[in-house]
Design a protein around this motif. Structure first.
Motif, short mmCIF file in Angstrom:
data_model
loop_
_atom_site.label_atom_id
_atom_site.label_comp_id
_atom_site.label_asym_id
_atom_site.label_seq_id
_atom_site.Cartn_x
_atom_site.Cartn_y
_atom_site.Cartn_z
N ASN A 37 0.85 -1.19 0.00
CA ASN A 37 0.00 0.00 0.00
C ASN A 37 0.88 1.24 0.00
OD1 ASN A 37 -2.21 1.63 0.11
ND2 ASN A 37 -2.52 1.39 2.29
N ARG A 38 1.58 1.47 -1.09
CA ARG A 38 2.51 2.59 -1.17
C ARG A 38 1.77 3.89 -1.44
NH1 ARG A 38 2.87 4.76 -6.05
NH2 ARG A 38 2.81 3.50 -7.92
N TYR A 39 2.41 4.97 -1.08
CA TYR A 39 1.85 6.29 -1.31
C TYR A 39 1.77 6.54 -2.82
CZ TYR A 39 1.23 11.31 -1.24
OH TYR A 39 0.74 12.57 -1.44
N GLY A 40 0.63 6.95 -3.29
CA GLY A 40 0.47 7.29 -4.70
C GLY A 40 -0.17 6.21 -5.55
N LEU A 41 -0.31 4.99 -5.03
CA LEU A 41 -0.90 3.92 -5.82
C LEU A 41 -2.38 4.21 -6.11
CD1 LEU A 41 -0.34 1.20 -7.14
CD2 LEU A 41 -1.08 0.11 -5.03
N ARG A 42 -3.07 4.73 -5.12
CA ARG A 42 -4.48 5.10 -5.32
C ARG A 42 -4.59 6.19 -6.38
NH1 ARG A 42 -8.47 7.98 -0.99
NH2 ARG A 42 -10.25 8.09 -2.37
N ARG A 43 -3.68 7.14 -6.35
CA ARG A 43 -3.68 8.23 -7.33
C ARG A 43 -3.44 7.68 -8.73
NH1 ARG A 43 1.46 11.55 -8.12
NH2 ARG A 43 1.97 9.46 -7.58
N ASP A 44 -2.51 6.72 -8.86
CA ASP A 44 -2.25 6.11 -10.16
C ASP A 44 -3.49 5.40 -10.69
OD1 ASP A 44 0.38 6.99 -10.09
OD2 ASP A 44 1.13 5.10 -9.24
N TYR A 45 -4.19 4.70 -9.80
CA TYR A 45 -5.42 4.01 -10.19
C TYR A 45 -6.48 5.00 -10.65
CZ TYR A 45 -9.90 1.72 -9.80
OH TYR A 45 -11.16 1.26 -10.05
N ARG A 46 -6.71 6.04 -9.86
CA ARG A 46 -7.74 7.02 -10.19
C ARG A 46 -7.41 7.74 -11.49
NH1 ARG A 46 -9.16 10.63 -5.29
NH2 ARG A 46 -10.95 11.08 -6.60
N GLU A 47 -6.14 8.00 -11.72
CA GLU A 47 -5.74 8.66 -12.96
C GLU A 47 -6.00 7.77 -14.17
OE1 GLU A 47 -1.61 10.27 -14.87
OE2 GLU A 47 -1.98 10.65 -12.74
N SER A 48 -5.75 6.48 -14.04
CA SER A 48 -6.00 5.57 -15.16
C SER A 48 -7.49 5.44 -15.43
CB SER A 48 -5.38 4.19 -14.90
OG SER A 48 -6.11 3.47 -13.94
N MET A 49 -8.32 5.50 -14.39
CA MET A 49 -9.77 5.43 -14.58
C MET A 49 -10.31 6.74 -15.17
SD MET A 49 -10.91 2.51 -13.86
CE MET A 49 -9.44 1.56 -14.17
N GLU A 83 -4.21 2.89 -23.15
CA GLU A 83 -2.85 3.23 -22.73
C GLU A 83 -2.76 3.45 -21.24
OE1 GLU A 83 -4.43 4.90 -25.21
OE2 GLU A 83 -3.40 4.06 -26.93
N SER A 84 -3.72 4.20 -20.67
CA SER A 84 -3.66 4.47 -19.23
C SER A 84 -3.88 3.21 -18.41
CB SER A 84 -4.68 5.54 -18.84
OG SER A 84 -5.99 5.08 -19.05
N HIS A 85 -4.76 2.31 -18.88
CA HIS A 85 -4.97 1.05 -18.17
C HIS A 85 -3.73 0.16 -18.27
CE1 HIS A 85 -9.06 2.03 -17.34
NE2 HIS A 85 -9.40 2.06 -18.61
N TYR A 86 -3.07 0.16 -19.42
CA TYR A 86 -1.86 -0.63 -19.60
C TYR A 86 -0.73 -0.11 -18.71
CZ TYR A 86 1.91 -3.23 -21.70
OH TYR A 86 2.97 -4.05 -21.89
N ILE A 87 -0.62 1.20 -18.58
CA ILE A 87 0.41 1.78 -17.71
C ILE A 87 0.18 1.37 -16.27
CG2 ILE A 87 1.26 3.95 -16.75
CD1 ILE A 87 0.84 5.15 -19.59
N PHE A 88 -1.09 1.40 -15.81
CA PHE A 88 -1.38 1.00 -14.44
C PHE A 88 -1.10 -0.50 -14.26
CE2 PHE A 88 -4.28 -0.30 -10.99
CZ PHE A 88 -3.72 0.45 -9.98
#
Length: 49
Positions: free
Chosen positions: A14-26, A32-37
């Protein structure tokens, strides 16, 4: 296409920023954004299944 099968399961710290990465991909909602996540999960996680 609507309900794809589960291919892999990862244990992720549960690292800092993982939730942000998920929300950004959604928010971008593109292949491309889903593949990056997915790439982030594969690199940082440990595959269980």
């Amino acid at each position: 296409m609507r309900n794809p099968d589960i291919e892999h399961v990862y244990a992720i710290d549960n690292r800092y920023g993982l939730r942000r990465d998920y929300r950004e991909s959604m928010k971008r909602n593109s292949i491309e954004s889903h593949y990056i996540f997915k790439d982030i999960l594969e690199r940082e996680g440990m595959q269980i299944i």
